[in-house]
Every structure is written in structure tokens, then in C-alpha cells.
Design a protein around this motif. Structure first.
Motif, PDB file in Angstrom:
ATOM      1  N   GLU A  26     -24.202  49.033 -66.770  1.00 19.31           N
ATOM      2  CA  GLU A  26     -24.338  50.147 -65.837  1.00 19.31           C
ATOM      3  C   GLU A  26     -24.324  49.607 -64.417  1.00 19.31           C
ATOM      4  O   GLU A  26     -25.088  48.718 -64.063  1.00 19.31           O
ATOM      5  N   LEU A  27     -23.440  50.164 -63.618  1.00 21.31           N
ATOM      6  CA  LEU A  27     -23.294  49.710 -62.242  1.00 21.31           C
ATOM      7  C   LEU A  27     -24.420  50.219 -61.362  1.00 21.31           C
ATOM      8  O   LEU A  27     -24.850  51.358 -61.494  1.00 21.31           O
ATOM      9  N   ASP A  28     -24.850  49.380 -60.459  1.00 20.08           N
ATOM     10  CA  ASP A  28     -25.729  49.800 -59.380  1.00 20.08           C
ATOM     11  C   ASP A  28     -24.834  50.480 -58.349  1.00 20.08           C
ATOM     12  O   ASP A  28     -23.700  50.047 -58.130  1.00 20.08           O
ATOM     13  N   PRO A  29     -25.299  51.561 -57.708  1.00 22.28           N
ATOM     14  CA  PRO A  29     -24.456  52.277 -56.742  1.00 22.28           C
ATOM     15  C   PRO A  29     -23.959  51.427 -55.572  1.00 22.28           C
ATOM     16  O   PRO A  29     -22.998  51.786 -54.915  1.00 22.28           O
ATOM     17  N   ASP A  30     -24.602  50.282 -55.319  1.00 20.97           N
ATOM     18  CA  ASP A  30     -24.189  49.420 -54.212  1.00 20.97           C
ATOM     19  C   ASP A  30     -23.480  48.148 -54.659  1.00 20.97           C
ATOM     20  O   ASP A  30     -23.163  47.298 -53.827  1.00 20.97           O
ATOM     21  N   ASP A  31     -23.207  47.991 -55.968  1.00 31.37           N
ATOM     22  CA  ASP A  31     -22.479  46.814 -56.446  1.00 31.37           C
ATOM     23  C   ASP A  31     -21.119  46.728 -55.756  1.00 31.37           C
ATOM     24  O   ASP A  31     -20.430  47.744 -55.588  1.00 31.37           O
ATOM     25  N   ASP A  32     -20.728  45.523 -55.365  1.00 30.34           N
ATOM     26  CA  ASP A  32     -19.417  45.300 -54.753  1.00 30.34           C
ATOM     27  C   ASP A  32     -18.362  45.315 -55.858  1.00 30.34           C
ATOM     28  O   ASP A  32     -18.286  44.397 -56.677  1.00 30.34           O
ATOM     29  N   LEU A  33     -17.565  46.366 -55.883  1.00 29.49           N
ATOM     30  CA  LEU A  33     -16.590  46.556 -56.956  1.00 29.49           C
ATOM     31  C   LEU A  33     -15.480  45.517 -56.922  1.00 29.49           C
ATOM     32  O   LEU A  33     -14.929  45.161 -57.965  1.00 29.49           O
ATOM     33  N   TRP A  34     -15.175  45.005 -55.740  1.00 30.52           N
ATOM     34  CA  TRP A  34     -14.122  43.987 -55.633  1.00 30.52           C
ATOM     35  C   TRP A  34     -14.586  42.683 -56.275  1.00 30.52           C
ATOM     36  O   TRP A  34     -13.779  41.957 -56.859  1.00 30.52           O
ATOM     37  N   ASN A  35     -15.873  42.408 -56.213  1.00 33.95           N
ATOM     38  CA  ASN A  35     -16.409  41.222 -56.879  1.00 33.95           C
ATOM     39  C   ASN A  35     -16.470  41.405 -58.395  1.00 33.95           C
ATOM     40  O   ASN A  35     -16.597  40.421 -59.131  1.00 33.95           O
ATOM     41  N   LEU A  36     -16.391  42.653 -58.844  1.00 36.51           N
ATOM     42  CA  LEU A  36     -16.433  42.947 -60.281  1.00 36.51           C
ATOM     43  C   LEU A  36     -15.037  43.123 -60.875  1.00 36.51           C
ATOM     44  O   LEU A  36     -14.902  43.515 -62.026  1.00 36.51           O
ATOM     45  N   GLY A  37     -13.996  42.858 -60.083  1.00 37.20           N
ATOM     46  CA  GLY A  37     -12.645  42.882 -60.611  1.00 37.20           C
ATOM     47  C   GLY A  37     -11.730  43.969 -60.084  1.00 37.20           C
ATOM     48  O   GLY A  37     -10.601  44.110 -60.566  1.00 37.20           O
ATOM     49  N   MET A  38     -12.167  44.737 -59.099  1.00 39.13           N
ATOM     50  CA  MET A  38     -11.300  45.757 -58.513  1.00 39.13           C
ATOM     51  C   MET A  38     -10.093  45.072 -57.881  1.00 39.13           C
ATOM     52  O   MET A  38     -10.223  44.031 -57.231  1.00 39.13           O
ATOM     53  N   THR A  39      -8.932  45.643 -58.100  1.00 34.09           N
ATOM     54  CA  THR A  39      -7.695  45.174 -57.474  1.00 34.09           C
ATOM     55  C   THR A  39      -7.052  46.360 -56.768  1.00 34.09           C
ATOM     56  O   THR A  39      -7.484  47.506 -56.958  1.00 34.09           O
ATOM     57  N   SER A  40      -6.020  46.106 -56.016  1.00 37.81           N
ATOM     58  CA  SER A  40      -5.346  47.216 -55.340  1.00 37.81           C
ATOM     59  C   SER A  40      -4.747  48.181 -56.359  1.00 37.81           C
ATOM     60  O   SER A  40      -4.764  49.400 -56.156  1.00 37.81           O
TER      61      SER A  40
END
Length: 90
Positions: A26-40
Motif C-alpha cells: 500500500e502506497l503512502d500518499p507522499d511516496d515518490d512514484l518515480w523512485n518506485l518505477g514510474m516511467t514516462s
């Protein structure tokens, strides 16, 4: 925070978790999504899924790193787009 805000946040969190395939975490609302694998590419897919799920049109200029940094920044962008839509109708 209103119930409506919580609903949007829940939808955003679920779609982000699905898009990033975080494996039940479960994601925290402030987790950095780019550090979790978000790409363009995943960002573009997420934006389209959000528009469909929440019946909102996000301006293409919001398709940027900072807008999709976290669940909270995405919710803020959706709220802003909805407010702008409401103001143009008034």
C-alpha cells in the motif's frame, strides 16, 4: 478532508498501485512514484486511466514529472482540473 477527496485519493492510489505493479504494497500518499518505477510511458497510461475512472480531462501540460510525483500531487492536479472546468461553466 472530505469524503469526496478520500474517494479520489483511493481511486488514484489503486490505479497507481496497479500501474506500477507494487506487489500488494500500500502506497503512502507522499511516496515518490518515480523512485518506485514510474516511467514516462507508465505516466501516460496512468493519466489516461485516471481520466476514464474519474471522468475528468487533465490538460496535457500536466503530464510532467512533478504532477505525477506522488498520489497527493496527482490528487491536487485532478482537483485543480475539476475546479478549472467548474469555473469555465459558470
Amino acid at each position: 478532508m472530505s469524503t469526496a477527496d478520500e474517494s479520489v485519493r483511493d481511486v488514484v492510489r489503486k490505479l497507481v498501485e496497479d500501474q506500477l505493479n507494487v506487489g500488494g504494497r500500500e502506497l503512502d500518499p507522499d511516496d515518490d512514484l518515480w523512485n518506485l518505477g514510474m516511467t514516462s510511458l507508465s505516466c501516460m497510461g496512468l493519466m489516461l486511466n485516471l481520466e476514464d475512472a474519474l471522468d475528468v480531462e487533465l490538460p496535457t501540460e500536466l503530464l510532467q514529472h512533478e504532477t505525477f510525483r506522488s498520489v497527493n500531487t496527482i490528487v491536487a492536479a485532478i482537483d485543480g482540473a475539476r475546479e478549472e472546468d467548474a469555473s469555465t461553466l459558470a
